[in-house]
Motif scaffolding. Structure first.
Motif: not given
Lengths: 106, 122
Positions: A36, A38, A87, A89, A97, A99, B46-48
């Protein structure tokens, strides 16, 4: 949990450069990996899924590779709009994900 | 064009329940090709992944949040919702809803809402 470690965490590069970001998984995840992009204040944007498949509408300068535990995202020739945070995932088990890698203008 | 829009309170008190709704427009939440999910991002972090739901109501939650999370779907309103109970300051985050495309054994978030900041504070 499957941990994802991205390297580097910060990357400084110039327009036109070729850059590579690595994502390592703590255990094998086959090809269940996505990337991704962002930008500040925006939702993430899907670039790559299934490790190497380019999402519709994403420029071909983005590419992904890898399987198992090591994956890479490559941008072949950086454009001004590519400076962002990236990122990875994994979706082999419940999703986690990396960091993030912040790509900045040199 | 598909759009997702999060709505709900921007401020929740500690120990209370955070409630958000995602309204889907430009497509049907009852499509068999998609799941629907929630992802959050603490400020500057970050994303969760929180969890996901299918239009039939089957759910899949992050094990670390499972005891506090409920995701539900209302197909008549083309909406799905998130409830997170017993919140603390650690739950302060931008909450995103997303469509998850089912592709070769996995579900990838291919459309995202703009996100909504929820702050937990008294």
């Amino acid at each position: 949990d499957i941990q994802l470690t991205q390297s580097p965490s910060f990357l400084s590069a110039s327009v036109g450069d070729r850059v590579t970001i690595t994502c390592r998984a703590s255990q094998g995840i086959s090809s269940y990996l996505a990337w991704y992009q962002q930008k500040p204040g925006k939702a993430p944007k899907l670039l790559i899924y299934a490790a190497s498949t380019l999402q519709s509408g994403v420029p071909s300068r983005f590419s992904g590779s890898g399987s198992g535990t090591e994956f890479t995202l490559t941008i072949s020739s950086l454009q001004p709009e590519d400076f962002a945070t990236y990122y990875c995932q994994q979706l082999n088990s419940y999703p986690t994900f990396g960091q993030g890698t912040k790509l900045e203008i040199k | 064009q598909l759009q997702l829009q999060e709505s709900g309170p921007g401020l929740v008190k500690p120990s209370e329940t955070l409630s958000l709704t995602c309204t889907v427009s430009g497509g049907s939440i009852s499509s068999s090709s998609y799941y629907w999910g929630w992802i959050r991002q603490p400020p500057g972090k970050g994303l969760e992944w929180i969890g996901s739901i299918y239009y039939s109501g089957s759910t899949y939650y992050n094990p670390s949040l499972k005891s506090r999370v409920t995701i539900s779907v209302d197909t008549s309103k083309n909406q799905f919702s998130l409830k997170l109970s017993s919140v603390t300051a650690a739950d302060t985050a931008v909450y995103y809803c997303a469509r998850l495309a089912s592709i070769v054994g996995a579900t990838y978030p291919d459309y995202w809402g703009q996100g909504t900041l929820v702050t937990v504070s008294s």
